[in-house]
Design a protein around this motif. Structure first.
Motif, PDB file in Angstrom:
ATOM      1  N   SER A   1       0.867  -1.182   0.000  1.00 11.46           N
ATOM      2  CA  SER A   1       0.000   0.000   0.000  1.00 11.46           C
ATOM      3  C   SER A   1       0.900   1.228   0.000  1.00 11.46           C
ATOM      4  O   SER A   1       1.560   1.516   0.996  1.00 11.46           O
TER       5      SER A   1
ATOM      6  N   SER B   1      -6.146   2.490  -2.082  1.00 11.33           N
ATOM      7  CA  SER B   1      -5.785   1.714  -0.902  1.00 11.33           C
ATOM      8  C   SER B   1      -6.914   1.737   0.124  1.00 11.33           C
ATOM      9  O   SER B   1      -7.560   2.779   0.320  1.00 11.33           O
TER      10      SER B   1
ATOM     11  N   THR C   1       1.595   4.567   0.604  1.00 12.06           N
ATOM     12  CA  THR C   1       0.947   5.570   1.449  1.00 12.06           C
ATOM     13  C   THR C   1       0.963   6.964   0.844  1.00 12.06           C
ATOM     14  O   THR C   1       0.047   7.754   1.056  1.00 12.06           O
TER      15      THR C   1
ATOM     16  N   SER D   1      -0.826  -1.757   4.908  1.00  9.85           N
ATOM     17  CA  SER D   1      -1.785  -2.741   4.408  1.00  9.85           C
ATOM     18  C   SER D   1      -2.096  -3.815   5.437  1.00  9.85           C
ATOM     19  O   SER D   1      -3.240  -4.288   5.531  1.00  9.85           O
TER      20      SER D   1
ATOM     21  N   ILE E   1      -2.962   0.924  -3.988  1.00 12.07           N
ATOM     22  CA  ILE E   1      -2.675  -0.433  -3.546  1.00 12.07           C
ATOM     23  C   ILE E   1      -2.129  -1.215  -4.737  1.00 12.07           C
ATOM     24  O   ILE E   1      -2.719  -1.195  -5.825  1.00 12.07           O
TER      25      ILE E   1
END
Length: 383
Positions: free
Chosen positions: A140, A296, A142, A172, A147
């Motif tokens: 993931s 995500s 950020t 994640s 994702i």
């Protein structure tokens, strides 16, 4: 009103009251029988969360410590590795690998786009002499709210047969399904201040048996992050150094809460919050930064076209005491990010959407009908 700050960032994340109370206990001896019992309990719970029978080791340090430990315990100077790079933390992998003298080949995608699993497949299939020792990536991302398709990439790594798969699962793990054993992940790193619903300070490194075989050949320098002593002492429910005792108290309680909720319920909650945040932003006319269908479950990145994202963040904090995350590097001022991982409920997401919508109305930068964002998010959450 003071002391009403709501964290809607990708870490640190909100902490449940019972976890804070556990954290606030008086410390105990880290070589005591009582502490050994806590280590034993948390080890089993960590394996449950990682969906693995392999070792999950606890380090006093940030998620970056877990990333560094993953490299220095499995690779050798000069090893050839593939690094996925589609954001700030993909870049960190590249810098970290090069700092230890690894031969890095990047698999890249534009920020906001997911990594292409076929790009990894092509590189791995072209490696006729099996010289690629590891594939390294962030699950993931950020910084962008993307994702990556870890399951598909993992399948290509398994087909290669030699390369390890080293993954940053910091935002994640605890937010979406990361079945370490089923997907054949070799090293999984994470941090306490994310989906674990805890204060910062602990990092976690899960190591497969293949990773331990690589440990035996690794020649990179290590001492505090040498996972061999961590594995040896973990077998005795202990730690090679003085651990963050009170964070273990918090970990024990947080993992208990997660087990009570259940993995599927946790994953469903995060997926629902992603969908609600995305629907709310779209309804008030704000574009998402992550490619459609690749957002995500931990964080939604918003790219308010023609609007200073930092001005939005500042106003939301000033008027509603809600902290959103800003853009990093070239995205500063261009995106803001809504964190919705860990101890976040439907009310928190609705409140954040409402505050952003009200802020844009206060700034005179919205054309949508009043309440459009909240109505869209509520429709998802109530569906």
């Amino acid at each position: 009103m003071q002391d009403k700050l709501t964290l809607m960032i990708p870490g640190p994340t909100p902490v449940p009251e019972t976890v804070l109370k556990a954290f606030g206990r008086h410390p105990i001896g880290h070589r005591s029988g009582e502490f050994q019992q806590i280590v034993r309990r948390t080890t089993e719970k960590l394996k449950w969360l990682h969906q693995t029978s392999s070792d999950v080791l606890v380090i006093t340090g940030s998620g970056t410590a877990a990333m560094e430990a993953g490299i220095i315990n499995t690779l050798c100077r000069g090893d050839r590795v593939l690094c996925g790079n589609n954001g700030k933390f993909g870049e960190r992998w590249v810098k970290l690998a090069r700092a230890y003298g690894l031969e890095v080949e990047e698999v890249t995608a534009e920020w906001g786009q997911p990594l292409d699993p076929d790009a990894f497949r092509r590189a791995l299939e072209a490696d006729a002499d099996r010289s690629i020792r590891a594939v390294i990536l962030t699950h993931s991302e950020t910084s962008t709210g993307v994702i990556n398709d870890l399951e598909a990439i993992a399948a290509h790594v398994r087909a290669h047969g030699t390369a390890l798969l080293i993954v940053d699962c910091v935002t994640s793990l605890g937010a979406c399904n990361v079945p370490m054993d089923d997907w054949g992940l070799d090293v999984v790193g994470s941090g306490s201040q994310k989906g674990y619903m805890m204060p910062p300070g602990l990092s976690f490194v899960a190591m497969s048996e293949r990773a331990w075989q690589a440990y035996d050949r690794s020649d990179l320098p290590r001492f505090y992050l040498d996972l061999g002593p961590y594995r040896k002492t973990a077998a005795k429910d202990s730690n090679p150094f003085t651990p963050a005792v009170n964070l273990y108290f918090a970990l024990d309680e947080a993992l208990t809460l997660m087990q009570q909720e259940g993995l599927e319920a946790i994953f469903d909650r995060h997926a629902r919050h992603r969908a609600a945040a995305e629907a709310g932003m779209k309804a008030i006319g704000l574009p998402l930064f992550a490619a459609e269908g690749h957002g995500s479950p931990a964080i939604t990145a918003v790219a308010p076209d023609g609007i200073d994202a930092e001005a939005v963040r500042k106003a939301v904090k000033q008027h509603y005491d809600i902290l959103l995350a800003g853009g990093q590097d070239q995205l500063k001022g261009k995106v803001f990010r809504i964190g919705h991982l860990g101890f976040v409920c439907d009310r928190d997401v609705l409140t954040a959407v409402a505050a952003i919508e009200a802020t844009l109305r206060r700034m005179g930068r919205i054309d949508a009908a009043p309440g459009a964002g909240v109505a869209a998010a509520a429709a998802v959450l109530g569906g």
